[in-house]
Write an enzyme that holds these catalytic residues in place. Structure first.
Site, PDB file in Angstrom:
ATOM      1  N   ASP A  51     -10.339 -10.285  13.509  1.00  0.00           N
ATOM      2  CA  ASP A  51     -10.077 -11.312  14.503  1.00  0.00           C
ATOM      3  C   ASP A  51      -9.417 -10.622  15.690  1.00  0.00           C
ATOM      4  OD1 ASP A  51      -9.699 -13.647  15.843  1.00  0.00           O
ATOM      5  OD2 ASP A  51      -8.249 -14.507  14.450  1.00  0.00           O
TER       6      ASP A  51
ATOM      7  N   ASP B 228      -5.464 -12.027   7.902  1.00  0.00           N
ATOM      8  CA  ASP B 228      -4.099 -12.365   7.478  1.00  0.00           C
ATOM      9  C   ASP B 228      -3.914 -13.849   7.238  1.00  0.00           C
ATOM     10  OD1 ASP B 228      -4.298 -13.295  10.043  1.00  0.00           O
ATOM     11  OD2 ASP B 228      -2.468 -12.349  10.788  1.00  0.00           O
TER      12      ASP B 228
ATOM     13  N   ASP C 249      -8.856 -16.229   4.633  1.00  0.00           N
ATOM     14  CA  ASP C 249      -9.419 -14.873   4.655  1.00  0.00           C
ATOM     15  C   ASP C 249      -9.539 -14.254   3.267  1.00  0.00           C
ATOM     16  OD1 ASP C 249      -9.869 -14.545   7.418  1.00  0.00           O
ATOM     17  OD2 ASP C 249      -7.743 -14.141   7.764  1.00  0.00           O
TER      18      ASP C 249
ATOM     19  N   ASP D 267      -6.129  27.328 -12.120  1.00  0.00           N
ATOM     20  CA  ASP D 267      -5.742  25.950 -11.814  1.00  0.00           C
ATOM     21  C   ASP D 267      -4.532  25.890 -10.889  1.00  0.00           C
ATOM     22  OD1 ASP D 267      -7.677  24.535 -13.124  1.00  0.00           O
ATOM     23  OD2 ASP D 267      -6.564  24.357 -15.006  1.00  0.00           O
TER      24      ASP D 267
END
Length: 840
Positions: free
Chosen positions: A328, A589, A593, A686
């Site tokens: 938005d 928000d 939504d 490693d």
């Protein structure tokens, strides 16, 4: 739970209060603590905080490790206790390294998640308090408003125009109205209008409710317990899982073949078994889960520094590969601090009467906080000492208006404000500037002209209307009819100062911005022009409704702004973008939504969002700003790139070395490396890879979205695995033919070449650039150099004798240096050719 509370909807609130021993002003803090201890946290599952012992034991749960430990135990009792202890020590050290890293990662993530806790308002000690949802207990009285998640199964005690979305539990599409009442015991769940269910959320209105059950005892808890629903698997998780299966299949076939052949060649069975298992441990990237956890946690910490909180770690990869972000405009592209430009009557003249009515409406509304009412209250101050609030109908997304009933002198006045078209829909008359009343049809064209004029300038326009209710002290939605239109509220929300640069930054990162707004197309067009999107095509909600799904897919390419969009259309847009092959992020928000956030590949919300949006989101921004999002995207891609580096490392030098060792073991009269030497090799290689989370990432790995490509990884493994094997066999030939190495010298020389080459090759394959043009992080460089130094020194120490190594002449060491240098040069050349042919 006793029989009464198991059907609480058929009992009055007063009786429930007595049964739960709860006062009308709520529980005391001490009583709440006792109940929390008795009933447990309000969670559907116990928190998965791994205690130290559980996390430590998890490092040794791999079937290969368990088999190796079992075989080591046999070796201890039947064969060679010294070698068995050495192997056991190496396995423990490797496990402790993994434990230390994962423990640190787990703690870091828990601290980040605590920043975006969902909270609920409860009455404690007679006063409202905000507490974490997991601390809610049976007997609590909760206060609910629009956007709040219902924290437990509750009985409605007070309500005002309360509508609740129960789709997560009942599948009901539309919000359900809830009110105080007593129902029959046999009332179906979907028709229990006096009950609220955990996991649902308030769409509009307000309520005070009594919590009956929490956690697993709730209806939602029972369903989740039966279904055991898992979050949807991301592309990255799916790719890692498939990659793990692929390597496991290769490992099992290879190891079983090696073991069978060694037994066929009449070598000791236990030695052959230990050799095969040690080889399997070397081939299997057992640190992959730990490395991924470390990388994601490290990335989440870096993203938190950029004010981006990651709720679900696996979403970081989708965040990095996102190529479309939908948002938005309010508060994201604009400042979000709405300003009241003017209050105008029907003729377009400034009007204090319109402003007073708008102020009355904004001052007395008690629904969810919104910037429009804040802007109206901040614009002016009226003396309301002669007014009193009598009733309210909160805003909702179907009516798109808010009504307040105020008492003044002997009359009651209903004041309504909201979206212009929705206010006009309930008006039958209009008040002109002179104060005379005319039929609404007379001024309809004039109102529309003013509306278009304001919209073309980028202003948002609301309508204000009133109705004299006489002596009525209450009202309902049916009273919103036959109203008098009073005038306009003209609002302005300016674009953020650097929004054009932010949108350009997103575009440079390969992320397209698509605006989805409820504003009319004229406002959307004006705002998009201010943001540098002047040539964009706009698709409106009514037009979208007329399009088929196939036609919508064709329009998506050109459309960057969706205007006049209804809440239920957002999800359709997101799903269409995903169908078109995009990785879609959605930033929302609001109350409406939640489903769209679930539908997106990456659901993004903000810390100030309503609870239901924060709960649905994968990622929460501490600032509602696209600039924060830009930095978050970069960090997400950095994390993905570093994780991919380990995958490449595990499939190149390590895999090639182990494959070569398996092959040469068929032709040598002795094992090329002892099991304890293989495990030491694996541990040493490693070590540098555990610092990969701190490594720098080249700009080209961040400048556009990347997705998991298992085919490209297979090609990489085959290409660089074969290259590694070529130089391994070159080492074998040099040691046996040129230098006539003894058994111990062969093993020592091969150990040196294997560990040093595997460590240094990390610096080559970590970047697509030539190594001298891409600087590794100091921790990776230090770990690599330290590994090389320790590897060279070990054969010359007492530790080397324990592992069966011997001191090598200088000629051996020089030969190994030459082979490693040739390997690195060849790897640089192959890397250049590989990335030209394989686009990844």
């Amino acid at each position: 739970m006793n029989q009464l509370l198991s059907a609480f909807w058929c009992v009055s609130a007063i009786e429930i209060l007595q049964r739960l021993e709860t006062a009308t002003e709520g529980l005391s803090s001490e009583e709440a603590r006792q109940r929390l201890a008795r009933y447990g946290s309000n969670l559907l599952e116990p928190q998965k905080r791994s205690d130290v012992l559980t996390l430590l034991l998890a490092q040794f749960k791999s079937p290969l490790i368990l088999l190796l430990l079992f075989a080591t135990g046999l070796s201890f009792f039947l064969h060679d206790p010294v070698n068995a202890l050495i192997i056991l020590t190496i396995v423990l050290v490797s496990g402790l390294l993994g434990f230390w890293q994962e423990h640190s990662a787990t703690n870091a993530v828990e601290q980040l998640l605590a920043m975006v806790q969902i909270k609920a308002t409860v009455l404690r000690d007679g006063r409202p308090y905000e507490i974490p949802v997991e601390e809610i207990v049976p007997g609590d009285i909760v206060i609910l408003n629009a956007g709040d998640i219902v924290p437990g199964d509750c009985l409605v005690d007070e309500s005002k125009d309360l509508f609740v979305d129960e789709a997560t539990l009942t599948g009901e599409t539309y919000p359900v109205e809830k009110s105080v009442g007593v129902l029959a015991p046999e009332t179906p769940l979907g028709q229990r209008t006096n009950a609220l269910w955990m996991g649902t959320h308030v769409v509009s209105g307000s309520a005070k409710a009594l919590v009956i059950t929490t956690g697993k005892q709730t209806e939602f808890g029972k369903v989740s317990e039966r279904l055991r629903l898992r979050p949807q698997e991301t592309d990255f998780e799916r790719g890692i899982r498939r990659f793990g299966y692929f390597l496991m299949e290769v490992t099992l076939v290879l190891v079983m073949a090696i073991f069978a052949i060694n037994v066929y060649l009449a070598r000791p069975i236990l030695d052959s078994f230990l050799f095969s298992l040690a080889l399997a441990v070397g081939l299997t990237p057992q640190l992959l889960p730990a490395i991924i956890s470390i990388n994601l946690a490290h990335g989440a910490k870096r993203m938190a520094q950029a004010r981006v909180i990651v709720k679900r770690l696996a979403s970081i990869e989708n965040f990095g590969s996102m190529n479309v972000i939908c948002s938005d405009k309010t508060g994201t592209l604009t400042e979000g601090s709405v300003r009241l430009q003017s209050a105008l009557d029907v003729t377009g003249a400034s009007s204090d009467k319109v402003l007073l009515h708008a102020y009355l409406n904004a001052f007395y509304e008690t629904g969810f906080t919104n910037p429009i009412d804040a802007a109206i209250r901040a614009q002016c101050q009226f003396d309301l000492s002669g007014y009193r609030k009598a009733d309210e109908i909160p805003y909702d997304f179907l009516r798109r208006r808010l009504s307040v009933l105020v008492a003044h002198d002997d009359t009651h006045l209903m004041v309504t404000k909201g979206a212009l078209q929705n206010v006009l829909a309930v008006c039958s008359a209009a008040e002109t500037g002179a104060g005379t009343l005319v039929d609404i049809a007379v001024v309809q064209v004039q109102i529309q002209q003013h509306f278009e004029e304001f919209s073309n300038k980028g202003f948002r326009t609301l309508g204000v209307a009133y109705k004299n209710m006489g002596s009525a002290s209450l009202m309902s939605k049916v009273d919103e009819a036959g109203m008098t239109f009073l005038g306009f509220l003209v609002l302005f929300d300016p674009p953020k100062p650097k929004i054009i640069e932010t949108i350009a930054s997103l575009k440079n990162l390969g992320v397209a911005l698509k605006i989805i707004t409820g504003d009319n197309h004229l406002v959307a067009a004006n705002v998009s022009q201010q943001m540098g999107l002047s040539s964009t095509k706009i698709l409106t909600g009514p037009d979208l409704r007329r399009l088929s799904d196939g036609a919508l897919l064709k329009h998506l390419v050109d459309v960057d702004v969706f205007a006049e969009i209804e809440p239920n259309q957002k999800e359709r847009i997101i799903l269409a973008l995903k169908t078109a092959g995009n990785v879609v992020g959605y930033m929302g928000d609001g109350i409406n939504d939640a489903s769209t956030l679930h539908a997106a590949d990456v659901g993004i919300s903000v810390e100030s969002a309503v609870d239901v949006a924060k709960e649905a989101a994968d990622i929460v921004l501490l600032e509602k700003d696209l600039g924060v999002l830009v930095q978050g995207v970069r960090e997400g891609r950095t994390t993905f790139a570093n994780t991919l580096k380990y995958v490449f490392m595990a499939t190149s030098a390590n895999f090639g070395n182990m494959f070569s060792m398996a092959g040469v073991s068929l032709y040598l009269p002795f094992l090329p490396l002892l099991p304890k030497q293989i495990l030491l090799t694996n541990l040493m290689t490693d070590f540098p890879e555990m610092t990969i989370a701190t490594d720098r990432v080249d700009s080209e790995m961040v400048d556009h979205p990347r997705r998991w490509d298992i085919k490209a990884i297979r090609k990489f493994m085959i290409t660089f695995g074969l290259l590694s094997s070529v130089f391994d066999y070159l080492t074998f030939a040099a040691l046996l033919i040129m230098l006539h190495a003894t058994q111990d010298q062969f093993r020592t020389g091969w150990f040196l070449e294997s560990v040093i080459s595997a460590s240094l090759i990390v610096l080559v394959i970590r970047s697509r650039k030539p190594s001298f043009k891409s600087r590794p992080s100091k921790y990776l460089l230090m770990a690599t150099l330290l590994t090389v130094i320790v590897t060279v020194v070990v054969p010359f120490t007492p530790l080397g004798e324990i592992f069966g190594f011997s001191r090598l002449p200088i000629s051996f060491l020089l030969l190994i240096v030459v082979i490693v240098m040739l390997y690195i040069i060849a790897a640089e050349m192959v890397k250049t050719v590989f990335y030209k042919k394989v686009k990844f």
